[in-house]
Write an enzyme that holds these catalytic residues in place. Structure first.
Site, PDB file in Angstrom:
ATOM      1  N   VAL A  89     -37.814  -1.811   1.241  1.00 49.56           N
ATOM      2  CA  VAL A  89     -38.916  -2.242   2.093  1.00 49.56           C
ATOM      3  C   VAL A  89     -40.088  -2.424   1.141  1.00 49.56           C
ATOM      4  O   VAL A  89     -40.599  -1.442   0.593  1.00 49.56           O
ATOM      5  CB  VAL A  89     -39.259  -1.206   3.182  1.00 49.56           C
ATOM      6  CG1 VAL A  89     -40.361  -1.751   4.093  1.00 49.56           C
ATOM      7  CG2 VAL A  89     -38.026  -0.844   3.996  1.00 49.56           C
ATOM      8  N   GLU A  90     -40.494  -3.647   0.921  1.00 53.10           N
ATOM      9  CA  GLU A  90     -41.534  -3.927  -0.074  1.00 53.10           C
ATOM     10  C   GLU A  90     -42.861  -4.211   0.616  1.00 53.10           C
ATOM     11  O   GLU A  90     -42.946  -5.054   1.497  1.00 53.10           O
ATOM     12  CB  GLU A  90     -41.116  -5.111  -0.940  1.00 53.10           C
ATOM     13  CG  GLU A  90     -39.800  -4.854  -1.669  1.00 53.10           C
ATOM     14  CD  GLU A  90     -39.678  -5.652  -2.948  1.00 53.10           C
ATOM     15  OE1 GLU A  90     -40.656  -5.709  -3.711  1.00 53.10           O
ATOM     16  OE2 GLU A  90     -38.598  -6.209  -3.185  1.00 53.10           O
TER      17      GLU A  90
END
Length: 500
Positions: A89-90
């Site tokens: 999850v960036e």
């Protein structure tokens, strides 16, 4: 009163015709769902969810593979489930909430770990063994950071039309006064980590104006979280799908007939009156609209034929953009021989050959006692490796590891996993990258519909192409465009972007 023989024969003939059409999947060509969605990856599932919420529930989702999730897909490797594709999850802990983060962290509670890159300076290995002096590496990292900051300032001054855009490498040349950009092994691997590890393509092809700064981190925060859950990152897609597709309560399997797996779309015919979609098994389906969520790589290939051919402006937009390749190679060992502990999760190999098995990750926290390493390659190295045997790749990697740790007894890897996204005809790469020379107006043409054919995917996300949240948001955005036409008769799409 008995029926006449002729009426009975007609009834039998009609029944036989109906059975024949149904058997060949062609009956749908006469009745069809209102919207066909091609592809059940994140963007396709997200688009169909938004359509369903708007009351467009007569959907048919055609997926080429035997599962949903697309490039969010787990596989079992040496007894643990690992991610073949998307893993992080960036963009977390910033001013805005990344829409994927609460689903991962709160709703599904997928195991995730913050990736800490703060200690890279002490973990850069020489080509002939041992680590570089930490202070030296730190100074090179700080120089690269300062050049990037100057690049951000320059990017903000470029003309909105995109006419002044340049590559990241051109910006580096301006600020470093080096004709070839970063050139020493340390500078090259730091450069690779900063850019290729993020975009899967080198700075010489990547747009400065559209990637520096990167909206994902500017909007959502600088933190990234590695998903390491045995349910897989794909659980997010199943969760979204389960909100509108019928799911078996016990198995969790989607049983809704509106999702059809192993349906390889090969042809899309479109006209002012509707669309017809043909699959590889010769099934034919008709609808009012079609939403194409196939990857940019697939659109650039000949897998799907459009009839009539897409207009020139659309084809040019598709071919101008880049489909990058990002390869995560997992290796299992009989024992650990690498350093562990705080600050040791990520380490770099400073080869004189840029991008050669450069970025490494160990999984002390994520997969304790699994004895697994991950090395990432991209672009041309990915394409080269996909075309050779896994044994040859393993031999190359073992040679690198024995150079990095010359004083250690480094055993051969017992297992290796080499994903082949570029070779897979259903993907033809991993995610899109914004190349120099493509402005925002041209980019928005990727998303623009052609008649009753609509497009979605991470490559159509205005600000977040290449990311899971970009795929999710693009599905919603493209669905809204279709909804405006289907329900509000607002069918004229104005190609625009942030430059307007």
């Amino acid at each position: 009163m008995s029926s006449s023989p002729s009426f009975g024969l007609l009834a039998v003939a009609a029944l036989l015709l109906a059975l024949s059409l149904a058997q060949h999947g062609s009956l749908a060509a006469t009745v069809g769902p209102r919207v066909i969605v091609v592809g059940a990856g994140m963007s396709g599932i997200s688009a169909a969810k938004r359509l369903s919420e708007a009351g467009i529930t007569d959907l048919l989702i055609l997926e080429a593979t035997d599962h949903i999730g697309g490039r969010m897909h787990k596989t079992n490797f040496a007894g643990i489930n690992v991610e073949l594709g998307a893993n992080w999850v960036e963009g977390v802990n910033g001013g805005k909430m990344n829409p994927i983060w609460p689903i991962v962290n709160s709703t599904l509670k997928l195991r995730n770990f913050r990736s800490d890159f703060d200690y890279l300076a002490q973990n850069v290995y020489k080509e002939d063994g041992g680590v570089y002096d930490e202070d030296y590496v730190q100074k090179r990292i700080e120089l690269a950071d300062s050049v990037e900051e100057m690049g951000e300032k320059l990017s903000a001054t470029l003309h909105a039309s995109g006419r002044d855009d340049m590559s990241i490498l051109a910006m580096q040349r301006l600020n470093e006064h080096q004709p070839n950009g970063p050139a020493t092994p340390v500078d090259m691997v730091v450069d690779y980590y900063k850019f290729d590890y993020e975009f899967a393509e080198p700075p010489r092809v990547t747009s400065l104006q559209n990637t520096v700064p990167l909206a994902t981190f500017s909007d959502f925060g600088d933190d990234v979280y590695f998903v390491a859950d045995q349910r897989g990152y794909e659980a997010v897609v199943y969760y979204l799908a389960g909100q509108y597709l019928k799911t078996d309560d016990k198995s969790g399997k989607i049983v809704d007939p509106r999702l059809q797996l192993n349906k390889v779309v090969r042809e899309i015919k479109y006209s002012p009156g509707g669309v017809t979609v043909k699959t590889e098994d010769n099934s034919v389906y008709s609808a009012d609209y079609v939403m194409v969520s196939a990857s940019l790589g697939v659109l650039q290939s000949d897998l799907i034929q459009f009839k009539p051919k897409l207009p020139t402006w659309k084809v040019r937009a598709i071919y101008q953009f880049d489909m990058a390749v990002y390869t995560k190679i997992f290796l299992k060992f009989p024992r650990k021989f690498w350093p562990e502990g705080k600050g040791r999760e990520f380490f770099l190999y400073a080869s004189s050959r840029r991008g050669y098995y450069g970025v490494w990750q160990e999984f002390e926290k994520q997969y304790p006692d699994a004895n697994v390493l991950l090395v990432t390659v991209t672009d041309e190295e990915s394409r080269r490796i996909e075309q050779q045997s896994d044994e040859q790749t393993k031999a190359e990697i073992m040679q690198v590891l024995r150079k990095m740790f010359p004083g250690k007894d480094v055993p051969d890897a017992t297992d290796i996993l080499v994903p082949r996204w570029w070779s897979d005809r259903f993907y033809k790469g991993t995610f899109s990258n914004w190349p120099v020379g493509v402005n925002r107006y041209e980019y928005d043409q990727l998303r623009a519909p052609v008649g009753r054919v609509y497009f979605t995917g991470e490559h159509t996300s205005e600000h977040y192409n290449g990311y899971v949240h970009g795929a999710y948001l693009s599905g919603i955005d493209s669905a809204e465009i279709l909804i405006n036409c289907a329900q509000k008769k607002m069918c004229k799409y104005h190609v625009q972007g942030k430059y307007d």
